[in-house]
Design an enzyme around this catalytic site. Structure first.
Site, PDB file in Angstrom:
ATOM      1  N   ALA A 154      -9.568   5.331   4.314  1.00 17.06           N
ATOM      2  CA  ALA A 154      -9.811   6.532   5.757  1.00 17.06           C
ATOM      3  C   ALA A 154     -10.674   7.816   5.705  1.00 17.06           C
ATOM      4  O   ALA A 154     -11.892   7.332   5.077  1.00 17.06           O
ATOM      5  CB  ALA A 154      -8.681   7.633   5.068  1.00 17.06           C
ATOM      6  N   LYS A 162       0.545  -0.873  -0.147  1.00 19.59           N
ATOM      7  CA  LYS A 162       0.032  -0.029   0.025  1.00 19.59           C
ATOM      8  C   LYS A 162       0.663   0.798  -0.079  1.00 19.59           C
ATOM      9  O   LYS A 162       1.797   1.734   1.150  1.00 19.59           O
ATOM     10  CB  LYS A 162      -0.781  -0.083   0.843  1.00 19.59           C
ATOM     11  CG  LYS A 162      -1.636   1.003   0.643  1.00 19.59           C
ATOM     12  CD  LYS A 162      -2.328   1.464   2.538  1.00 19.59           C
ATOM     13  CE  LYS A 162      -2.720   2.829   2.751  1.00 19.59           C
ATOM     14  NZ  LYS A 162      -3.976   3.002   3.836  1.00 19.59           N
TER      15      LYS A 162
END
Length: 273
Positions: free
Chosen positions: A203, A116
């Site tokens: 997020a 990531k």
């Protein structure tokens, strides 16, 4: 519909749900929930939350979480990398060079290539620096990495990341750790519609309904850390997130009703007594 037909239909729906997997860079998964490994009180609680969530992938901040020093508590002693896919990330990196260096270290430490990527612009908002992110993505992809990339909720930037070699697009729903939920459903939907790789909200999730929305928009999955780790009962919240992701996915596949400007009665108004 007779009882036998109804049972057959229910069995078909159940089978379809079980077969509803997703794939990224040749890796296939059943769970659409990715869980982080930060902010928990200890590795044991983190491991319990992962189990309760049903997640098959955990993100690991290479610069923060111990994954190689046997003299200290090691995450791998609690979350088995043979059962759970580790997704090393570049949390805390603010330049392309730092992110690239961090991923090279991750490859040396654990042989990981599915990673990531996140390159932050500044510490206050933790918004991604897309110029640096795209530059890092290009370099890592050329070196054989398979970057899943944290980015702004911008359809143009998302397409640029695909062209740079991203194997998954991970737009923010809201600032990291804010718990505000998805602030712009329109742009997330546009990213999903334009992508040729998996899209996962990354997020901003604060509670189960936020996770459900991400899946209802057609995202392939959702990543979260703080929403579970900072809940009063992290294990219970992990279970809630598992159910929310499943419900959101089912709702997306079912196809929601159209929105109307005015009321529409469930029962006809004509022929009333």
């Amino acid at each position: 519909m007779d009882t036998a037909s109804r049972m057959t239909e229910m069995q078909t729906i159940s089978t379809d749900s079980a077969d509803d997997t997703w794939e990224v860079a040749g890796h296939r998964f059943t769970s659409r929930l990715i869980v982080g490994t930060g902010k928990y009180k200890d590795f044991a609680q983190n491991a319990a939350a992962v189990e309760a969530s049903g997640a098959e992938i955990v993100t690991v901040a290479v610069r923060r979480v111990n994954i190689s020093d046997p003299s200290q508590p090691v995450l791998m002693d609690y979350i088995d990398p043979k059962k759970i896919t580790y997704l090393p990330n570049t949390a805390g990196c603010f330049t392309a060079e730092d992110a690239i260096r961090t991923m090279r270290l991750a490859r040396e430490a654990g042989g990981w290539d599915l990673v990531k990527l996140e390159v932050l612009g500044e510490a206050k908002t933790l918004y991604p620096n897309m110029v640096e992110t795209i530059r890092a993505c290009e370099v890592l992809a050329k070196e054989g990495f398979k970057p899943m990339v944290y980015c702004t909720d911008d359809p143009i930037a998302a397409k640029q990341l695909e062209e740079a070699g991203a194997v998954a697009i991970m737009p923010l729903g809201a600032p990291i750790g804010s718990g505000l939920g998805i602030q712009n459903q329109v742009t997330i939907r546009l990213i999903v519609e334009g992508a040729n790789v998996p899209v996962l909200v990354d997020a901003g999730v604060g509670t189960a309904s936020d996770a459900a929305v991400a899946l209802e928009l057609g995202c392939d999955g959702v990543l979260m850390n703080t929403a579970i780790a900072e809940a009063k009962d992290p294990i219970r919240m992990a279970r809630a997130m598992k159910l929310a992701v499943e419900a959101g996915r089912e709702a997306y596949l079912a196809g929601r009703m159209g929105r109307r400007k005015y009321a529409d009665p469930s029962s006809p108004l004509a022929g009333l007594i």
